[in-house]
Design a protein around this motif. Sequence first.
Motif, PDB file in Angstrom:
ATOM      1  N   ALA A 168       7.478  41.653 -35.569  1.00  0.00           N
ATOM      2  CA  ALA A 168       8.073  40.712 -36.522  1.00  0.00           C
ATOM      3  C   ALA A 168       7.779  41.074 -37.970  1.00  0.00           C
ATOM      4  N   LYS A 169       6.726  41.882 -38.195  1.00  0.00           N
ATOM      5  CA  LYS A 169       6.328  42.302 -39.536  1.00  0.00           C
ATOM      6  C   LYS A 169       5.859  41.134 -40.401  1.00  0.00           C
ATOM      7  N   ASN A 170       5.384  40.063 -39.755  1.00  0.00           N
ATOM      8  CA  ASN A 170       4.801  38.959 -40.502  1.00  0.00           C
ATOM      9  C   ASN A 170       3.749  38.279 -39.640  1.00  0.00           C
ATOM     10  N   ARG A 171       3.056  37.314 -40.231  1.00  0.00           N
ATOM     11  CA  ARG A 171       1.985  36.634 -39.509  1.00  0.00           C
ATOM     12  C   ARG A 171       2.389  35.256 -38.981  1.00  0.00           C
ATOM     13  N   TRP A 172       3.338  34.606 -39.620  1.00  0.00           N
ATOM     14  CA  TRP A 172       3.685  33.245 -39.221  1.00  0.00           C
ATOM     15  C   TRP A 172       4.393  33.196 -37.865  1.00  0.00           C
ATOM     16  N   PHE A 173       5.244  34.166 -37.576  1.00  0.00           N
ATOM     17  CA  PHE A 173       5.969  34.114 -36.306  1.00  0.00           C
ATOM     18  C   PHE A 173       5.041  34.298 -35.100  1.00  0.00           C
ATOM     19  N   PRO A 174       4.148  35.297 -35.085  1.00  0.00           N
ATOM     20  CA  PRO A 174       3.233  35.398 -33.936  1.00  0.00           C
ATOM     21  C   PRO A 174       2.322  34.190 -33.797  1.00  0.00           C
ATOM     22  N   LEU A 175       1.970  33.545 -34.922  1.00  0.00           N
ATOM     23  CA  LEU A 175       1.148  32.336 -34.859  1.00  0.00           C
ATOM     24  C   LEU A 175       1.903  31.225 -34.129  1.00  0.00           C
ATOM     25  N   ILE A 176       3.158  31.022 -34.499  1.00  0.00           N
ATOM     26  CA  ILE A 176       3.964  29.983 -33.863  1.00  0.00           C
ATOM     27  C   ILE A 176       4.257  30.338 -32.407  1.00  0.00           C
ATOM     28  N   ALA A 292      -1.534  34.017 -47.468  1.00  0.00           N
ATOM     29  CA  ALA A 292      -1.298  35.423 -47.130  1.00  0.00           C
ATOM     30  C   ALA A 292      -1.740  35.739 -45.707  1.00  0.00           C
ATOM     31  N   LYS A 293      -2.867  35.183 -45.291  1.00  0.00           N
ATOM     32  CA  LYS A 293      -3.388  35.496 -43.964  1.00  0.00           C
ATOM     33  C   LYS A 293      -2.622  34.815 -42.841  1.00  0.00           C
ATOM     34  N   LEU A 294      -1.987  33.679 -43.149  1.00  0.00           N
ATOM     35  CA  LEU A 294      -1.272  32.942 -42.109  1.00  0.00           C
ATOM     36  C   LEU A 294       0.230  33.182 -42.117  1.00  0.00           C
ATOM     37  N   SER A 295       0.757  33.684 -43.215  1.00  0.00           N
ATOM     38  CA  SER A 295       2.214  33.864 -43.273  1.00  0.00           C
ATOM     39  C   SER A 295       2.652  35.141 -43.971  1.00  0.00           C
ATOM     40  N   GLY A 296       1.696  35.962 -44.383  1.00  0.00           N
ATOM     41  CA  GLY A 296       2.042  37.176 -45.122  1.00  0.00           C
ATOM     42  C   GLY A 296       2.722  38.243 -44.283  1.00  0.00           C
TER      43      GLY A 296
END
Length: 312
Positions: A168-176, A292-296
């Motif tokens: 996904a190249k981001n952090r928010w999608f894998p978190l969700i 940045a750490k949660l959605s960067g």
Amino acid sequence: MFIEQAYKGNNTWWRVLITTLFTTGIFIANFILYLFMSKEQMDSAYKSMNQIPNNLSLIINLSPFILLLVMLFFLVRNLHKRSVLSLTTSRDKVDYKRAFFSFGLIVLLTVAGFAVSYFMDNSGIIWNFNPLKFTLLFLVSILFFPFQIAYEEFLFRGYFMQQIGAIAKNRWFPLIFTSVFFGLFHSANPEVAKMGFGVMLFYIGTGFFLGIITLMDESLELALGFHLGNNLMAALLITSDFSAIHTDAVFKYSGVENPVDMLNEMLVSIAIVYPIMLFIFAKKYNWTHWTAKLSGKIENPQYNNNSNIINN
């Protein structure tokens, strides 16, 4: 750099597919079966499970996680060609003090919260302590629960978080994604049928909490410690006839009203206990740059072969 650890391995799509199927296939099949089962069939299945002695049932339910955890480590090491350490932390070594601190904190908060609840209203709670049965439960729990929680954390917050983040190249999608998937992973538990899908808010909320502390701390130690402490308290402190696993705990829920009461207590954890733990962790470990750490964005750090790392 926790999610970026995925780039230390070979992440071709078929390798990810094989690892996913071998480590989650049995649960995906179980979830599909659950969707097509009638209420009568589910009740019959749960009734059959309840006839097995508690400690034996616990061993039967937790034993498969040993094989699944070994399988996950084997595939990460031999198929993806990267170390288990890279699945655990972005630091040079595992910080066991973090795991012990997180474990102790959730045990303390759980016991304190239960004590307050018990002294305010214990009408739906009965004393269930049997020295011999509890001793056996304690030994089984100490031996088997670490494999179960390690499997879930290394799979969801480790492998899936990293692989999906790299895609996904981001952090928010894998978190969700991992939080919702973690909730669905528990949807066939008996308490969901008893208390309703409102309990899914607890599982998904717990997934978010574990995902947040993993991304903020760049490692799994806090999540591992919390998950182990939480599950041990669920097994040792209090049980119920509608729990996922029946145990010979110290206390037991009783009465028809208790499913709602139990659900309310679970949701209180999300609303009160989890924010308290986030605050304590943030202060203790000096967490900064939350956004940045949660959605960067995620970028390939271009690891080189001098570190025995394979690039795609």
